[in-house]
Design an enzyme around this catalytic site. Structure first.
Site, PDB file in Angstrom:
ATOM      1  N   ARG A 123     -37.504  16.480 -25.239  1.00 30.79           N
ATOM      2  CA  ARG A 123     -37.709  15.422 -25.895  1.00 30.79           C
ATOM      3  C   ARG A 123     -37.718  13.993 -24.990  1.00 30.79           C
ATOM      4  O   ARG A 123     -38.685  13.359 -25.078  1.00 30.79           O
ATOM      5  CB  ARG A 123     -37.567  15.653 -27.252  1.00 30.79           C
ATOM      6  CG  ARG A 123     -38.559  15.239 -27.951  1.00 30.79           C
ATOM      7  CD  ARG A 123     -37.881  14.698 -29.948  1.00 30.79           C
ATOM      8  NE  ARG A 123     -37.231  14.976 -29.916  1.00 30.79           N
ATOM      9  CZ  ARG A 123     -35.488  14.423 -30.385  1.00 30.79           C
ATOM     10  NH1 ARG A 123     -36.598  13.509 -30.465  1.00 30.79           N
ATOM     11  NH2 ARG A 123     -35.013  15.128 -31.003  1.00 30.79           N
ATOM     12  N   TYR A 177     -63.780   7.005 -30.156  1.00 38.50           N
ATOM     13  CA  TYR A 177     -64.130   8.230 -30.084  1.00 38.50           C
ATOM     14  C   TYR A 177     -64.014   7.877 -31.804  1.00 38.50           C
ATOM     15  O   TYR A 177     -62.991   7.536 -32.495  1.00 38.50           O
ATOM     16  CB  TYR A 177     -62.819   9.236 -29.867  1.00 38.50           C
ATOM     17  CG  TYR A 177     -62.102  10.578 -29.865  1.00 38.50           C
ATOM     18  CD1 TYR A 177     -63.618  11.419 -30.393  1.00 38.50           C
ATOM     19  CD2 TYR A 177     -60.915  11.173 -30.195  1.00 38.50           C
ATOM     20  CE1 TYR A 177     -63.182  13.045 -30.978  1.00 38.50           C
ATOM     21  CE2 TYR A 177     -60.516  12.409 -30.929  1.00 38.50           C
ATOM     22  CZ  TYR A 177     -61.318  13.187 -31.516  1.00 38.50           C
ATOM     23  OH  TYR A 177     -61.209  14.769 -31.930  1.00 38.50           O
ATOM     24  N   ASP A 242     -60.541   3.568 -23.301  1.00 37.09           N
ATOM     25  CA  ASP A 242     -60.411   5.729 -22.942  1.00 37.09           C
ATOM     26  C   ASP A 242     -61.138   5.369 -21.642  1.00 37.09           C
ATOM     27  O   ASP A 242     -62.843   5.634 -21.463  1.00 37.09           O
ATOM     28  CB  ASP A 242     -61.627   5.137 -24.156  1.00 37.09           C
ATOM     29  CG  ASP A 242     -61.289   7.092 -24.565  1.00 37.09           C
ATOM     30  OD1 ASP A 242     -60.869   7.515 -23.062  1.00 37.09           O
ATOM     31  OD2 ASP A 242     -61.012   6.983 -26.102  1.00 37.09           O
TER      32      ASP A 242
END
Length: 436
Positions: A123, A177, A242
């Site tokens: 992690r 989106y 984006d």
């Protein structure tokens, strides 16, 4: 043939191609020549070479984009006696120096810097994923990149970073989106959004504004923004662009002033429809905060996905340019077809087309045989979907329509098939729709 524009002062959406009721001129579609990105692998440039005056100097080298796509993140392989990048599937790593390990973990908790020395825990970071992050940062021209389990996990991490600083307000431009739109509108992470036209960005900024978000070309209308003008309007507020549709092959938003570049890496970066991932390319200061959020929330990318993405990047320029050539030709044919009311295709090119039909769009979806009727995009094979039914269904109808997402709009992700075969399939599906 005419040029359809949605203009907002000088920060307007770029021109998309549409079809006149009775076109007389043959449209011409050209892909822009892409200049090579240049990096310096030896270190930072002098202060006078800082183009934005913000102290964040992009790394520069003499290698072309196509070369970086193949070699970035892999420079050490020959010294390791390897040709292909290894996949490190370990979740934990042994350490006999617990005091040293504690110090490294404390440093990560305090600063978010990648721990020096061997890995600690998956992690905190993974060597295979780190190779992909290095390569993507080089392609986008940023200091760093941080990968996540999905594009939405990546966006969520950005919002959490800003929220943790008390900067919960977001200014955004539609369309985005559909799930990005929903995440902002619903305030699921405690954020508040103000939707504006591009020319209204500066006036919408508040003391607690932590982010401005845009997508260009936009999903699904392919509307384009002048990113440099948008970045100027943002002032000191970070601009998140984006870049999923364009990829660094067609544009590099960081060069135009965006501090954060978001990708749904599931799409073109992977390119084969077999990996889900997201990534944010940015400066190292912001990357450190993103790594801390990723560690705390667990939105890590699996090493196998990191390997597939690194491999996908090696063919990214070839795939994007080949698919873009197909898309330009299909857009030309669609623009001449009387069954098609309007075609949207970006100025910068690309492999995405949006078009509106006179007939029933659902019949077009049902009528394709070669093209896959499925959500997602950016794969080597062509995909078509009806945004109002799937990708943007979660956006309220009125907001969807105001953003230019009509109920007759179809979104086509063009792949690498033969263009005549693709057109034969589209032609048959359009006939099946009963459009006049």
């Amino acid at each position: 043939m005419k040029i359809h524009r949605i203009e907002y002062d000088r920060i307007g959406h770029g021109a998309n191609v549409t079809r006149d009721p009775a076109p007389k001129a043959r449209p011409v579609f050209r892909l822009r020549r892409m200049d090579s990105v240049v990096y310096d692998t030896q270190g930072a440039l002098d202060a006078q070479d800082d183009p934005n005056g913000d102290g964040r100097v992009p790394a520069v080298s003499t290698r072309a984009l196509a070369t970086e796509a193949v070699h970035a993140g892999r420079e050490d392989l020959a010294a390791l006696g390897l040709h292909a990048a290894p996949i490190d599937l370990s979740t934990t790593y042994p350490s006999y120096d617990s005091r040293g390990e504690a110090a490294r973990i404390d440093a990560f908790a305090a600063e978010g810097a990648e721990p020096d020395g061997p890995p600690v825990y998956a992690r905190l970071g993974n060597p295979t994923v780190a190779r992909f992050e290095t390569a993507l940062a080089r392609l986008e021209g940023t200091e760093s990149a941080v990968a996540f389990a999905s594009g939405m996990a990546a966006l969520s991490a950005v919002l959490l970073v800003r929220n943790s600083m008390g900067l919960r307000h977001v200014v955004a431009v539609r369309p985005l989106y559909g799930c990005s739109d929903h995440l902002l509108t619903a305030g699921l992470l405690g954020s508040e959004v103000t939707w504006v036209d591009p020319a209204g960005i500066a006036d919408a900024l508040r003391p607690d504004t932590g982010l401005v978000m845009v997508e260009s070309p936009a999903n699904p209308t392919l509307a384009e923004l002048d990113l440099r003008a948008v970045a100027h309007a943002c002032g000191s507020v970070p601009l998140l662009a984006d870049n999923t549709f364009a990829t660094p092959v067609l544009q590099r938003p960081a060069e135009q002033g965006a501090r954060l570049v978001l990708h749904s890496a599931t799409k073109y970066l992977g390119g084969h429809g077999d990996v889900m991932a997201g990534v944010v390319a940015c400066d190292e200061e912001f990357a450190r905060k993103l790594r801390q959020v990723r560690f705390a929330t667990g939105g890590v990318l699996h090493p196998l996905a990191g390997y597939l993405l690194l491999r996908g990047l090696s063919t990214l320029p070839v795939r994007v340019r080949a698919a873009s050539s197909n898309a330009a030709e299909l857009a030309r044919r669609l623009a001449r077809d009387p069954r098609v009311a309007r075609v949207h295709y970006p100025r910068i090119g690309g492999a995405m087309i949006a078009f509106e039909v006179h007939g029933d769009p659902h019949d077009v979806i049902a009528g394709v045989r070669l093209i896959t009727p499925a959500v997602s995009l950016g794969s080597v094979d062509s995909l078509i979907q009806h945004p109002a039914s799937i990708s943007h269904r979660i956006v309220p109808t009125a907001d969807r329509h105001d953003a230019g997402v009509s109920d007759r709009l179809l979104r086509l992700s063009v792949g690498l098939e033969d263009v005549d075969d693709l057109w034969s399939d589209l032609d048959g599906a359009l006939g099946y729709s009963g459009g006049e």
